[in-house]
Design an enzyme around this catalytic site. Structure first.
Site, short mmCIF file in Angstrom:
data_model
loop_
_atom_site.label_atom_id
_atom_site.label_comp_id
_atom_site.label_asym_id
_atom_site.label_seq_id
_atom_site.Cartn_x
_atom_site.Cartn_y
_atom_site.Cartn_z
N CYS A 121 3.55 2.87 -3.45
CA CYS A 121 2.81 1.61 -3.29
C CYS A 121 1.87 1.31 -4.44
O CYS A 121 1.44 0.16 -4.59
CB CYS A 121 2.05 1.62 -1.97
SG CYS A 121 0.92 3.01 -1.77
N GLU A 179 -1.66 0.03 5.57
CA GLU A 179 -1.48 0.35 4.15
C GLU A 179 -0.15 -0.24 3.69
O GLU A 179 0.92 0.22 4.09
CB GLU A 179 -1.49 1.86 3.92
CG GLU A 179 -1.44 2.24 2.46
CD GLU A 179 -1.43 3.75 2.26
OE1 GLU A 179 -0.53 4.26 1.56
OE2 GLU A 179 -2.33 4.42 2.82
#
Length: 463
Positions: A268, A234
């Site tokens: 993110c 990720e």
């Protein structure tokens, strides 16, 4: 013995100094986890795992203020947002319990050819083996839960390396897991330097690797995995938003401000690039500027603080350099654009930075949001899709056909309609595509990834 000093991002005061694991200690942890997995007699039965997880959820709730304070102090995320993270983390444990009953196999039909007569077959899911998790700093509670609890739930031993800036929350949670009855070796926290961490990543005794962090590091570590080790990565993004002329500004502006400046943009899927139709640009700028300038920056332990510090002073310097570069290349600073201190950067709005500026082409990971004007939506979509990063995106419009068309054309794992890009619940698919990652990191997806399928075929003359 090497040690690690943990400093508060707010004022750089020393919180604590902890020992770092060396190579021998890491190898011992790997060997212990591997031996647990190799001996099925030591596996924790499902009902026992349920009991442990239920107790973990109870202890997390009972000790929530202690966990929130530890996380807020070492990570710098404001108290109000860490409270939300704490609630999510507890729900994540409950979600794992709920999904344990959904991990199951199925019958594989036999007998429809002569060669498969007198047989029955079934699949089942087993724990994948040793899980190695390398975590990030920005959600010290929830990321640790996401990278350990799924493994515990399916019966895979897990070794977790916390971020060097936020290890205390991880150590506290693993201590709590053991207090809930999890035997030693099933979840081991290993604060360590990068050389020792690479030993964990490259070990042939590791069956699954979970990484949350930068693309540069994640793809490098993937290249070092032993043959057969599966992984989920990720990474970051540069989340785009497209605003059509009919967007409901009254609900949209607060959402974009929250999505862009939550945890000082260190998320993110933070709102980063907003493409605004030229007919409403002035109105959007006016309303966003007003709300951004009213954000309260300060001590994250204060319960009314909305924007905290960046994780390290060097990140403040980097963000300022990027903003100055954008300004030199023609961007207009609507508000912010300056250091508040060595640890804080002012929430910043930029208008029309050049496409090749770092703020347009890389993940900012700071309290900076860029606005761009457009007249043609397809051109805006093309610009939104122009980067190698693809994670989450948004479209604001009241027209269902425009919404559906934009969702279809945007390159993203998830597209929010009339909501900011940072929306997430822990059972939905969540993860980057292209350079932004590999695999999906929800609790259910992680549990599936941390198991593998086995087929049993039974032959009998009476079938």
């Amino acid at each position: 013995m090497s040690t690690l000093k943990i400093f508060a991002p707010f004022d750089q005061s020393l919180i604590k100094e902890i020992p770092l694991a060396d190579s021998q200690q890491m190898q011992t942890a790997i060997d212990q986890a591997h031996e647990l997995f190799l001996d099925p007699s030591q596996w924790l039965p499902k009902y026992k795992r349920v009991e442990i997880l239920e107790k973990i959820a109870i202890l997390m709730a009972e000790r929530s203020e202690e966990i929130i304070r530890t996380s807020t102090q070492e990570g710098g995320k404001p108290w109000m947002d860490t409270e939300v993270e704490m609630t999510r983390a507890i729900n994540g444990v409950k979600l794992a319990i709920e999904n344990m009953g959904h991990l199951k196999g199925e019958e594989v039909a036999m007998g429809h050819t002569a060669s498969s007569a007198n047989r029955m077959a079934y699949t089942m899911r087993e724990p994948i083996g040793v899980v190695a998790s390398v975590s990030a700093f920005n959600h010290p509670i929830n990321l640790i839960i996401h990278q350990t609890i799924p493994a515990i739930a399916v019966g895979s031993p897990v070794i977790i390396k916390p971020a060097p800036t936020t290890p205390l929350t991880c150590l506290l949670l693993v201590e709590l897991f053991e207090a809930a009855g999890l035997p030693k070796g099933w979840c081991t926290a290993m604060p360590c330097n990068n050389d020792v961490a690479e030993l964990l990543v490259t070990s042939p005794k590791v069956n699954f690797f979970s990484f949350i962090g930068s693309a540069k590091v994640g793809w490098y570590l993937r290249s070092k995995l032993a043959p057969g080790t599966r992984c989920a990565l990720e990474h970051g993004g540069a989340a785009p938003v497209i605003i059509e002329p009919d967007a409901d500004l009254s609900s949209m502006i607060p959402a974009l401000v929250k999505g862009g400046f939550y945890h000082a943009g260190q998320v993110c899927v933070s709102v980063q690039r907003i493409y605004v139709h030229e007919s409403i640009t002035d109105q959007v700028i006016e309303e966003m500027e007003s709300q951004v300038e009213s954000l309260k920056s300060g001590d994250p332990l204060n319960k009314d603080t909305e924007v905290g510090p960046l994780i390290l002073p060097k990140e403040v310097d980097r963000v300022h350099e990027w903003v100055e570069e954008a300004k030199a290349n023609g961007a207009t600073i609507i508000c912010g654009g300056k250091k508040i201190s060595d640890t804080f950067y002012a929430p910043t709005l930029l208008l029309n930075p050049s496409e090749d500026s770092k703020v347009s082409s890389q993940e900012i990971f700071g309290p900076v949001v860029c606005l761009y004007t457009y007249s043609n939506r397809d051109q805006a979509i093309a610009k939104a899709n122009s980067l190698a990063y693809a994670f989450q995106a948004s479209i604001f419009t009241k027209n269902i056909d425009i919404a559906l068309d934009t969702v279809k054309k945007l390159n993203a794992t998830a597209v929010m309609v009339n909501d900011h890009t940072a929306f997430r619940v822990d059972w939905m698919p969540f993860g980057g595509r292209d350079a932004s990652g590999l695999g999906l990191g929800s609790i259910p997806h992680s549990m599936h990834d941390m198991t593998r399928e086995k087929l049993m075929v039974i032959k009998s003359s009476i079938l």
